[in-house]
Design an enzyme around this catalytic site. Structure first.
Site, PDB file in Angstrom:
ATOM      1  CD  GLU A  56     -26.149  52.004 -15.278  1.00  0.00           C
ATOM      2  OE1 GLU A  56     -27.129  51.310 -15.629  1.00  0.00           O
ATOM      3  OE2 GLU A  56     -26.187  52.710 -14.267  1.00  0.00           O
ATOM      4  CE1 TYR A 139     -31.022  52.873 -17.674  1.00  0.00           C
ATOM      5  CE2 TYR A 139     -29.288  51.235 -18.002  1.00  0.00           C
ATOM      6  CZ  TYR A 139     -29.986  52.098 -17.177  1.00  0.00           C
ATOM      7  OH  TYR A 139     -29.633  52.213 -15.872  1.00  0.00           O
ATOM      8  CG  ASP A 157     -33.979  51.829 -14.352  1.00  0.00           C
ATOM      9  OD1 ASP A 157     -34.878  52.653 -14.067  1.00  0.00           O
ATOM     10  OD2 ASP A 157     -33.341  51.197 -13.487  1.00  0.00           O
TER      11      ASP A 157
END
Ligand code: SF4
Length: 315
Positions: A56, A139, A157
């Site tokens: 990520e 996020y 996203d």
């Protein structure tokens, strides 16, 4: 028969409309994901929460194809947060290679150190604990909690925002920065049960990456084309503020990249004269180098020498 908002091409008006819209999309999108999801290393069970977290950080501003080789090398070298935390932050910057936005490497190093200190070396499960780690924003916390631990979180996203903008809000592109309305919509669209919500998060992201792309949505192979508000409205052109471009050539980012490339390749400290050779324009070059030092990506030494940082990364 009552027509749904999407069937008319109109955006849902109420939270109940949004939830109903979500329920109509869940099955087609998750079924499509079961059939078409890419086999990516961070999606395999052996990746674990640390593999998900590393991916990520890397994927936030870099495409999958460029992340793959660096991810594999990173996990082979540092299979646990403790392994990364035991090395100087400069090694993280070196291994980051050409992924771009190298402050992410320092933040990942700082997160690994905090995981070691606060959580005994295991990536925490709780969203709040994830969010408290250095370099982990809303996020990333939601993505790790969802993808690694199968929890129910809105994971928003760029790809997901684009799918929701088109399929539900009926617009070609989402706003330049994430809005409260988008977060609210993403929460309303979440399936109720945790496993389906986690799959929905991954599936909407994959749909945006593979089918509903920024430049050319392939509506003919989209599992929700019959419900897509934007398509049903005749695919109207973007009428919002101009979209931000991604220029690189000639920017300070490019100069920073060139300076860092020299330092990554060097085995020891590098003299200023060697760095001066990477870019002709002295004012921009100095600004880029100052920026790297201020960001903690480069350490100035006595005698006009520079190296990647050996000290503790900022947390
Ligand atoms: S129908 Fe086209 S625009 Fe709508 S979600 Fe699918 S790919 Fe995107």
């Amino acid at each position: 028969m009552t027509s749904t908002p999407a069937a008319t091409g109109a955006a849902p008006a109420t939270a109940a409309d949004e939830a109903a819209e979500g329920a109509r999309l869940h099955g087609p999108v998750t079924d499509w994901f079961d059939e078409h999801a890419r086999d990516l290393p961070w999606r395999r069970p052996e990746a674990g929460a640390w593999g998900v977290m590393v991916s990520e950080f890397m994927l936030q501003q870099t495409p999958v194809s460029r992340v793959l080789p660096v991810y594999e090398q990173w996990l082979a070298r540092w299979p646990r947060p403790a392994d990364l935390a035991a090395e100087p932050p400069g090694e993280a910057v070196r291994a980051w290679g050409r992924l771009g936005y190298p402050r992410r490497a320092l933040r990942l190093h700082a997160a690994a150190s905090a995981i070691q200190e606060r959580h005994g070396g295991d990536v925490p499960r709780e969203h709040a604990q994830l969010l408290a780690l250095p370099g982990v924003g809303e996020y990333t916390a939601a993505a790790v909690a969802s993808f690694a631990y199968g929890q129910r979180h809105a994971v928003l996203d760029t790809n997901v925002r684009r799918v929701f903008a088109r399929a539900v809000a009926g617009r070609q592109y989402p706003p330049n920065a994430t809005t409260a309305a988008e977060r609210k919509l993403a929460r309303a669209l979440l399936p109720e049960d945790e496993p389906t919500a986690a799959k929905w998060a991954a599936a909407t992201m994959e749909l945006g990456a593979l089918v509903c792309t920024a430049r050319g949505p392939e509506c003919v192979r989209c599992p929700i084309s019959a419900q897509c508000a934007w398509r049903l409205a005749g695919s109207p052109a973007h009428d919002g503020p101009p979209r931000r471009g991604q220029t690189y050539a000639g920017t300070d980012r490019q100069v920073r990249g060139k300076l860092l490339a020299v330092l990554r390749e060097a085995v020891g400290p590098v003299p200023q004269a060697v760095l001066d050779a990477v870019w002709d324009e002295p004012v921009q070059r100095a600004r880029a180098l100052d920026g790297l030092v201020a960001d903690g990506l480069v350490e100035p030494l006595a005698g006009g020498l520079y190296r990647l940082p050996l000290g503790r990364s900022a947390s």
